[in-house]
Scaffold this active site. Structure first.
Site, mmCIF file in Angstrom:
data_model
loop_
_atom_site.group_PDB
_atom_site.id
_atom_site.type_symbol
_atom_site.label_atom_id
_atom_site.label_comp_id
_atom_site.label_asym_id
_atom_site.label_seq_id
_atom_site.Cartn_x
_atom_site.Cartn_y
_atom_site.Cartn_z
ATOM 1 C CG HIS A 57 46.441 -1.075 -23.816
ATOM 2 N ND1 HIS A 57 47.779 -1.131 -23.558
ATOM 3 C CD2 HIS A 57 46.009 0.119 -23.338
ATOM 4 C CE1 HIS A 57 48.163 -0.012 -22.954
ATOM 5 N NE2 HIS A 57 47.116 0.758 -22.814
ATOM 6 N N GLY A 109 40.239 0.575 -18.503
ATOM 7 C CA GLY A 109 40.743 -0.416 -17.557
ATOM 8 C C GLY A 109 40.464 -0.018 -16.118
ATOM 9 C CD GLU A 110 37.014 -3.190 -12.955
ATOM 10 O OE1 GLU A 110 35.811 -3.320 -13.197
ATOM 11 O OE2 GLU A 110 37.618 -3.933 -12.158
ATOM 12 C CG LEU A 128 49.471 -6.821 -17.651
ATOM 13 C CD1 LEU A 128 48.993 -7.334 -19.013
ATOM 14 C CD2 LEU A 128 50.880 -7.307 -17.387
ATOM 15 C CD GLN A 132 46.342 11.513 -20.027
ATOM 16 O OE1 GLN A 132 45.445 11.649 -20.856
ATOM 17 N NE2 GLN A 132 46.495 10.379 -19.360
ATOM 18 C CG ASP A 147 44.714 3.893 -15.294
ATOM 19 O OD1 ASP A 147 45.663 4.366 -14.650
ATOM 20 O OD2 ASP A 147 44.888 3.215 -16.330
ATOM 21 C CB ALA A 149 53.271 1.881 -24.874
ATOM 22 C CG LEU A 150 48.396 -0.646 -27.902
ATOM 23 C CD1 LEU A 150 47.619 -1.086 -29.141
ATOM 24 C CD2 LEU A 150 47.488 0.136 -26.962
HETATM 25 O O1 PAF Z 1 44.268 5.558 -19.731
HETATM 26 C C1 PAF Z 1 44.818 6.151 -20.682
HETATM 27 O O2 PAF Z 1 45.551 5.562 -21.461
HETATM 28 C C2 PAF Z 1 44.584 7.643 -20.865
HETATM 29 O O3 PAF Z 1 44.476 8.287 -19.646
HETATM 30 C C3 PAF Z 1 43.353 7.956 -21.755
HETATM 31 C C4 PAF Z 1 42.070 7.471 -21.131
HETATM 32 C C5 PAF Z 1 43.541 7.320 -23.117
HETATM 33 C C6 PAF Z 1 43.231 9.469 -21.959
HETATM 34 O O4 PAF Z 1 44.373 9.998 -22.539
#
Ligand code: PAF
Length: 280
Positions: A37, A147-148, A184, A61, A150, A32-33
């Protein structure tokens, strides 16, 4: 761009580049870029001759009541964007290539994984650390970019890489934002127009708190005001905190600090964070 779904083909491509002395970058994603990204991809292209992007919506996750089933999946659009951006290889493993039958390993990083988002999403960072370790070992890149936005995830991955002596450089890439300041995120797609208008309160509340703290104002009062602003804008607040930028524990004088927040609008959970300028 090659699209590869099996490990031997991935390893073969990477081995060919390595034999030619080329440096390899990995951008792990869940697809879902968006432009956030693509900023990672651009940074990866500057950092290495070869760029691998992985797309894998990692079930480990997501908590039982989270959005795994409805998480946006846009393989065709993603493939077009990555091709146009000059990515060399799209690593698109099926779930059984990541978690084959009998898979029983869990990577758990104590402390930093247990606070903030880790407290609100139990097991989330175990899932992230486990899949990232797996992706690192599959691709074996020289550098991996995250990305920062997260920030806690980035801090967890730095800890993982250090603790396991992984010979991979970790690069954080600054958060990309909409014109009004909203960070974003693939999850912004869940926001209905009214919520999208409310969402701008999140970066604004953080920005205001940051300016107050940077000017020497009382951090607790600034954080309380940010929480109140978010509640008034219609958010349910999970946390708004000031933390040590590296360890995410209590801020320590003289060390870099970060303001971090997570809050929910309807069914959508948004996170954001910004650096705090050090008071003179
Ligand atoms: O940030 C994300 O998209 C996900 O947490 C990652 C790092 C690809 C791990 O699934």
């Amino acid at each position: 761009m090659q699209t590869v779904r099996q490990l031997d083909a991935l390893r073969g491509a990477v081995a060919t580049w390595r034999a030619a002395g080329e440096r390899v970058a990995l951008v792990p994603t869940m697809g879902a870029l968006h432009d956030g990204h693509m900023a990672l991809v651009e940074a990866a292209r500057r950092a290495a001759q070869r760029v691998v992007v992985s797309i894998f919506v990692n079930p480990k996750q997501f908590g039982p009541n989270e959005d795994l089933a409805k998480y946006p999946r846009k393989e065709l659009a993603d493939t077009r964007m990555l091709t146009a951006a000059g990515v060399d290889l799209l690593w698109l493993p099926p779930v059984e290539v990541i978690y084959p039958e009998g898979f029983a390993t869990n990577i758990s990083i104590s402390g930093i994984s247990e606070v903030l988002d880790g407290a609100h999403r139990p097991g989330h960072f175990d899932g992230v650390a486990t899949v990232v370790a797996k992706l690192f070992n599959q691709v074996r890149p020289d550098i991996a970019l995250f990305g920062e936005k997260d920030w806690q995830q980035l801090a967890v991955i730095r800890r993982l890489t250090t603790d396991l002596d992984l010979d991979i450089e970790i690069q954080g890439v600054p958060t990309q934002r909409e014109d009004d300041g909203l960070a974003l995120s693939s999850r912004n797609a869940y926001l209905i127009p009214e919520e999208r208008a409310q969402a701008v309160a999140l970066p604004r509340a953080l920005g205001l708190a940051e300016r107050t703290i940077a000017k020497g104002g009382d951090p607790e009062a600034a954080l309380a005001q940010a929480r109140e602003t978010l509640i008034a804008a219609g958010f349910e607040v999970d946390y708004v905190v000031l933390a040590d930028a590296e360890t995410l524990s209590e801020p320590i004088e003289g060390r870099a600090m970060r303001l971090l927040a997570a809050a929910r609008l309807g069914g959508t959970r948004l996170i954001d964070n910004i650096p705090v300028a050090m008071a003179e």
